[in-house]
Design a protein around this motif. Structure first.
Motif, PDB file in Angstrom:
ATOM      1  N   ALA A  60      -2.701 -42.732 -74.635  1.00  0.00           N
ATOM      2  CA  ALA A  60      -3.625 -43.863 -74.714  1.00  0.00           C
ATOM      3  C   ALA A  60      -3.829 -44.511 -73.353  1.00  0.00           C
ATOM      4  CB  ALA A  60      -3.109 -44.891 -75.716  1.00  0.00           C
ATOM      5  N   ALA A  61      -2.758 -44.598 -72.562  1.00  0.00           N
ATOM      6  CA  ALA A  61      -2.866 -45.175 -71.222  1.00  0.00           C
ATOM      7  C   ALA A  61      -3.743 -44.319 -70.330  1.00  0.00           C
ATOM      8  CB  ALA A  61      -1.477 -45.333 -70.607  1.00  0.00           C
ATOM      9  N   LEU A  62      -3.665 -43.008 -70.513  1.00  0.00           N
ATOM     10  CA  LEU A  62      -4.497 -42.098 -69.735  1.00  0.00           C
ATOM     11  C   LEU A  62      -5.961 -42.269 -70.121  1.00  0.00           C
ATOM     12  CD1 LEU A  62      -4.976 -39.795 -67.801  1.00  0.00           C
ATOM     13  CD2 LEU A  62      -4.187 -38.194 -69.553  1.00  0.00           C
ATOM     14  N   PHE A  63      -6.234 -42.390 -71.406  1.00  0.00           N
ATOM     15  CA  PHE A  63      -7.621 -42.579 -71.823  1.00  0.00           C
ATOM     16  C   PHE A  63      -8.164 -43.912 -71.315  1.00  0.00           C
ATOM     17  CE2 PHE A  63     -11.068 -43.719 -74.699  1.00  0.00           C
ATOM     18  CZ  PHE A  63     -11.812 -42.550 -74.670  1.00  0.00           C
ATOM     19  N   ASP A  64      -7.346 -44.952 -71.344  1.00  0.00           N
ATOM     20  CA  ASP A  64      -7.762 -46.249 -70.806  1.00  0.00           C
ATOM     21  C   ASP A  64      -8.154 -46.119 -69.334  1.00  0.00           C
ATOM     22  OD1 ASP A  64      -7.248 -47.371 -73.243  1.00  0.00           O
ATOM     23  OD2 ASP A  64      -5.423 -48.424 -72.633  1.00  0.00           O
ATOM     24  N   ALA A  65      -7.374 -45.347 -68.599  1.00  0.00           N
ATOM     25  CA  ALA A  65      -7.665 -45.161 -67.173  1.00  0.00           C
ATOM     26  C   ALA A  65      -8.970 -44.408 -66.970  1.00  0.00           C
ATOM     27  CB  ALA A  65      -6.512 -44.408 -66.505  1.00  0.00           C
ATOM     28  N   ILE A  66      -9.228 -43.424 -67.824  1.00  0.00           N
ATOM     29  CA  ILE A  66     -10.477 -42.672 -67.742  1.00  0.00           C
ATOM     30  C   ILE A  66     -11.663 -43.603 -67.966  1.00  0.00           C
ATOM     31  CG2 ILE A  66     -11.880 -40.916 -68.902  1.00  0.00           C
ATOM     32  CD1 ILE A  66      -9.277 -39.378 -69.431  1.00  0.00           C
ATOM     33  N   VAL A  67     -11.555 -44.457 -68.972  1.00  0.00           N
ATOM     34  CA  VAL A  67     -12.629 -45.401 -69.271  1.00  0.00           C
ATOM     35  C   VAL A  67     -12.853 -46.355 -68.099  1.00  0.00           C
ATOM     36  CG1 VAL A  67     -13.309 -47.339 -70.729  1.00  0.00           C
ATOM     37  CG2 VAL A  67     -12.337 -45.280 -71.767  1.00  0.00           C
ATOM     38  N   SER A  68     -11.773 -46.954 -67.608  1.00  0.00           N
ATOM     39  CA  SER A  68     -11.885 -47.908 -66.509  1.00  0.00           C
ATOM     40  C   SER A  68     -12.483 -47.256 -65.269  1.00  0.00           C
ATOM     41  CB  SER A  68     -10.510 -48.501 -66.179  1.00  0.00           C
ATOM     42  OG  SER A  68      -9.990 -49.208 -67.280  1.00  0.00           O
ATOM     43  N   GLU A  69     -12.064 -46.043 -64.979  1.00  0.00           N
ATOM     44  CA  GLU A  69     -12.571 -45.321 -63.812  1.00  0.00           C
ATOM     45  C   GLU A  69     -14.044 -44.990 -63.971  1.00  0.00           C
ATOM     46  OE1 GLU A  69     -12.027 -43.884 -59.978  1.00  0.00           O
ATOM     47  OE2 GLU A  69     -10.566 -44.916 -61.253  1.00  0.00           O
ATOM     48  N   SER A  70     -14.441 -44.586 -65.177  1.00  0.00           N
ATOM     49  CA  SER A  70     -15.826 -44.184 -65.417  1.00  0.00           C
ATOM     50  C   SER A  70     -16.790 -45.350 -65.279  1.00  0.00           C
ATOM     51  CB  SER A  70     -15.958 -43.570 -66.817  1.00  0.00           C
ATOM     52  OG  SER A  70     -15.191 -42.391 -66.929  1.00  0.00           O
ATOM     53  N   TRP A  71     -16.373 -46.544 -65.678  1.00  0.00           N
ATOM     54  CA  TRP A  71     -17.248 -47.712 -65.658  1.00  0.00           C
ATOM     55  C   TRP A  71     -17.124 -48.526 -64.379  1.00  0.00           C
ATOM     56  CZ3 TRP A  71     -21.012 -49.303 -69.080  1.00  0.00           C
ATOM     57  CH2 TRP A  71     -21.088 -48.590 -70.284  1.00  0.00           C
ATOM     58  N   GLU A 114     -14.215 -38.398 -81.750  1.00  0.00           N
ATOM     59  CA  GLU A 114     -12.861 -38.717 -82.204  1.00  0.00           C
ATOM     60  C   GLU A 114     -12.749 -40.064 -82.916  1.00  0.00           C
ATOM     61  OE1 GLU A 114     -10.662 -36.579 -82.225  1.00  0.00           O
ATOM     62  OE2 GLU A 114     -10.688 -35.290 -80.472  1.00  0.00           O
ATOM     63  N   LEU A 115     -13.842 -40.811 -82.972  1.00  0.00           N
ATOM     64  CA  LEU A 115     -13.788 -42.163 -83.513  1.00  0.00           C
ATOM     65  C   LEU A 115     -13.244 -42.245 -84.946  1.00  0.00           C
ATOM     66  CD1 LEU A 115     -14.390 -45.070 -82.686  1.00  0.00           C
ATOM     67  CD2 LEU A 115     -16.702 -44.792 -83.604  1.00  0.00           C
ATOM     68  N   PRO A 116     -13.624 -41.352 -85.865  1.00  0.00           N
ATOM     69  CA  PRO A 116     -13.090 -41.475 -87.234  1.00  0.00           C
ATOM     70  C   PRO A 116     -11.565 -41.395 -87.303  1.00  0.00           C
ATOM     71  CG  PRO A 116     -15.001 -40.022 -87.203  1.00  0.00           C
ATOM     72  CD  PRO A 116     -14.622 -40.271 -85.771  1.00  0.00           C
ATOM     73  N   ARG A 117     -10.953 -40.573 -86.449  1.00  0.00           N
ATOM     74  CA  ARG A 117      -9.492 -40.417 -86.481  1.00  0.00           C
ATOM     75  C   ARG A 117      -8.781 -41.367 -85.534  1.00  0.00           C
ATOM     76  NH1 ARG A 117      -8.297 -34.276 -85.320  1.00  0.00           N
ATOM     77  NH2 ARG A 117     -10.040 -34.612 -83.867  1.00  0.00           N
ATOM     78  N   PHE A 118      -9.457 -41.727 -84.454  1.00  0.00           N
ATOM     79  CA  PHE A 118      -8.827 -42.578 -83.439  1.00  0.00           C
ATOM     80  C   PHE A 118      -9.761 -43.738 -83.079  1.00  0.00           C
ATOM     81  CE2 PHE A 118      -7.229 -38.248 -82.814  1.00  0.00           C
ATOM     82  CZ  PHE A 118      -5.860 -38.456 -82.894  1.00  0.00           C
ATOM     83  N   PRO A 119      -9.894 -44.707 -83.981  1.00  0.00           N
ATOM     84  CA  PRO A 119     -10.791 -45.837 -83.696  1.00  0.00           C
ATOM     85  C   PRO A 119     -10.405 -46.608 -82.443  1.00  0.00           C
ATOM     86  CG  PRO A 119      -9.385 -46.297 -85.598  1.00  0.00           C
ATOM     87  CD  PRO A 119      -9.232 -44.841 -85.283  1.00  0.00           C
ATOM     88  N   GLU A 120      -9.143 -46.487 -82.029  1.00  0.00           N
ATOM     89  CA  GLU A 120      -8.714 -47.199 -80.822  1.00  0.00           C
ATOM     90  C   GLU A 120      -9.429 -46.688 -79.569  1.00  0.00           C
ATOM     91  OE1 GLU A 120      -5.518 -44.009 -81.625  1.00  0.00           O
ATOM     92  OE2 GLU A 120      -6.796 -45.374 -82.777  1.00  0.00           O
ATOM     93  N   LEU A 121      -9.943 -45.448 -79.621  1.00  0.00           N
ATOM     94  CA  LEU A 121     -10.688 -44.938 -78.471  1.00  0.00           C
ATOM     95  C   LEU A 121     -11.989 -45.711 -78.288  1.00  0.00           C
ATOM     96  CD1 LEU A 121     -10.244 -41.066 -78.765  1.00  0.00           C
ATOM     97  CD2 LEU A 121      -8.769 -42.758 -77.659  1.00  0.00           C
ATOM     98  N   GLY A 122     -12.646 -45.999 -79.413  1.00  0.00           N
ATOM     99  CA  GLY A 122     -13.865 -46.791 -79.332  1.00  0.00           C
ATOM    100  C   GLY A 122     -13.584 -48.192 -78.835  1.00  0.00           C
ATOM    101  N   GLU A 123     -12.487 -48.772 -79.303  1.00  0.00           N
ATOM    102  CA  GLU A 123     -12.115 -50.114 -78.865  1.00  0.00           C
ATOM    103  C   GLU A 123     -11.816 -50.127 -77.371  1.00  0.00           C
ATOM    104  OE1 GLU A 123      -8.835 -51.071 -81.352  1.00  0.00           O
ATOM    105  OE2 GLU A 123     -10.016 -51.081 -83.198  1.00  0.00           O
ATOM    106  N   ALA A 124     -11.117 -49.089 -76.897  1.00  0.00           N
ATOM    107  CA  ALA A 124     -10.797 -49.016 -75.472  1.00  0.00           C
ATOM    108  C   ALA A 124     -12.066 -48.875 -74.642  1.00  0.00           C
ATOM    109  CB  ALA A 124      -9.858 -47.841 -75.201  1.00  0.00           C
ATOM    110  N   HIS A 125     -12.970 -48.024 -75.107  1.00  0.00           N
ATOM    111  CA  HIS A 125     -14.220 -47.813 -74.375  1.00  0.00           C
ATOM    112  C   HIS A 125     -15.026 -49.107 -74.299  1.00  0.00           C
ATOM    113  CE1 HIS A 125     -17.984 -45.061 -73.790  1.00  0.00           C
ATOM    114  NE2 HIS A 125     -17.613 -45.670 -72.694  1.00  0.00           N
ATOM    115  N   PHE A 126     -15.034 -49.841 -75.392  1.00  0.00           N
ATOM    116  CA  PHE A 126     -15.800 -51.088 -75.429  1.00  0.00           C
ATOM    117  C   PHE A 126     -15.135 -52.178 -74.598  1.00  0.00           C
ATOM    118  CE2 PHE A 126     -17.078 -55.152 -77.307  1.00  0.00           C
ATOM    119  CZ  PHE A 126     -18.456 -55.018 -77.277  1.00  0.00           C
ATOM    120  N   GLU A 127     -13.826 -52.374 -74.795  1.00  0.00           N
ATOM    121  CA  GLU A 127     -13.120 -53.486 -74.160  1.00  0.00           C
ATOM    122  C   GLU A 127     -12.910 -53.284 -72.667  1.00  0.00           C
ATOM    123  OE1 GLU A 127     -12.348 -56.319 -75.483  1.00  0.00           O
ATOM    124  OE2 GLU A 127     -12.928 -55.851 -77.547  1.00  0.00           O
TER     125      GLU A 127
END
Length: 207
Positions: A60-71, A114-127
Motif C-alpha cells: 500500500a505504501a508503494l502504491f501511495d508513492a506511485i500516486v504521489s509521484e504521478s500527480w 482493482e477498485l472492486p477488490r481494493f477500494p483503498e486504491l481509489g481512496e489513495a488515488h483521490f486523497e
C-alpha cells in the motif's frame, strides 16, 4: 563525523526509488495489484528485497508513492491573480502535461480494474493525487474571486467544470481507446476553449 547521507548516496537512493516505482507500476498494470508481490517488484527493479522494504514496507505504501509521484507537478504555485484568462490558461496547459505523462493513463486503469477488490486504491488515488491538485485550482479561483477579477459563488464547482472540460478530451477517451493520442495543437485548442467558457461565465464585468 556527519551521519547525513552523502550526495552520491542520496542520488543512488533516488535512482533506486525511481526504478522501484517504475517496475511496480508496470507489474501492477500487467499482473494486477493482488498478484504483484513486493518480491516481484524488487526483482523487476533490480534491487534487493531489503532495499525495497526499507523504502516501502508494505504494498500500500508503494502504491501511495506511485500516486504521489504521478500527480506531482514542479510548479505548485498558483498563477498570480489579476488576469483570469492568463491564469486559467497556465493551469490548463499544466493539467494537460500532467494527464499525458507516461503512465498516468495506466495508473487510472490500475485503480479502475482493482477498485472492486481494493477500494483503498481509489481512496489513495483521490486523497493523495487528484484532490491535492484539485484544491490548488480551487484556491486559485478563490484568490481571483477575492481580488474581484472573477464572480464565483462556488469555486469547487467551477474548478470541477474547468478541469472536466479538459480531462474529458485529453484523458478519459484513453480509458477505452488505446490509440487515442490527440496532437498538441488539438489539446491546446481544448484548453483555449475551456478558458473562454470560464471567462464568459465567471469573469468579472468591468464598467
Amino acid at each position: 563525523m556527519s551521519t547525513e547521507p552523502s550526495h552520491y548516496h542520496r542520488h543512488v537512493a533516488e535512482q533506486k526509488r525511481a526504478a522501484i516505482i517504475e517496475a511496480a507500476t508496470r507489474l501492477f498494470l500487467d499482473s494486477g495489484y493482488a498478484s504483484t508481490s513486493l518480491a516481484k517488484v524488487a526483482e523487476a527493479a533490480g534491487v534487493s528485497k531489503a532495499t525495497l522494504f526499507k523504502q516501502f514496507p508494505a504494498k500500500a505504501a508503494l502504491f501511495d508513492a506511485i500516486v504521489s509521484e504521478s500527480w506531482k507537478v514542479d510548479d505548485v504555485v498558483s498563477p498570480p491573480t489579476g488576469d483570469l484568462r492568463r491564469g486559467l490558461t497556465a493551469i490548463g496547459h499544466r493539467y494537460v502535461e500532467l494527464l499525458t505523462r507516461p503512465g498516468m493513463a495506466a495508473l487510472f486503469r490500475i485503480v479502475i480494474a482493482e477498485l472492486p477488490r481494493f477500494p483503498e486504491l481509489g481512496e489513495a488515488h483521490f486523497e493523495r493525487g487528484k484532490l491535492p491538485y484539485f484544491d490548488s485550482v480551487r484556491r486559485y479561483l478563490d484568490a481571483e474571486h477575492a481580488a474581484g477579477t472573477a464572480e464565483l459563488e462556488d469555486t469547487e464547482l467551477a474548478a470541477t467544470q474547468f478541469l472536466g472540460m479538459i480531462s474529458n478530451y485529453v484523458l478519459w477517451p484513453r480509458m477505452l481507446l488505446l490509440d487515442w493520442s490527440p496532437d498538441e495543437a488539438s489539446m491546446a485548442h481544448v484548453v483555449d476553449e475551456a478558458v473562454l467558457m470560464m471567462a464568459a461565465r465567471y469573469g468579472a464585468i468591468t464598467r
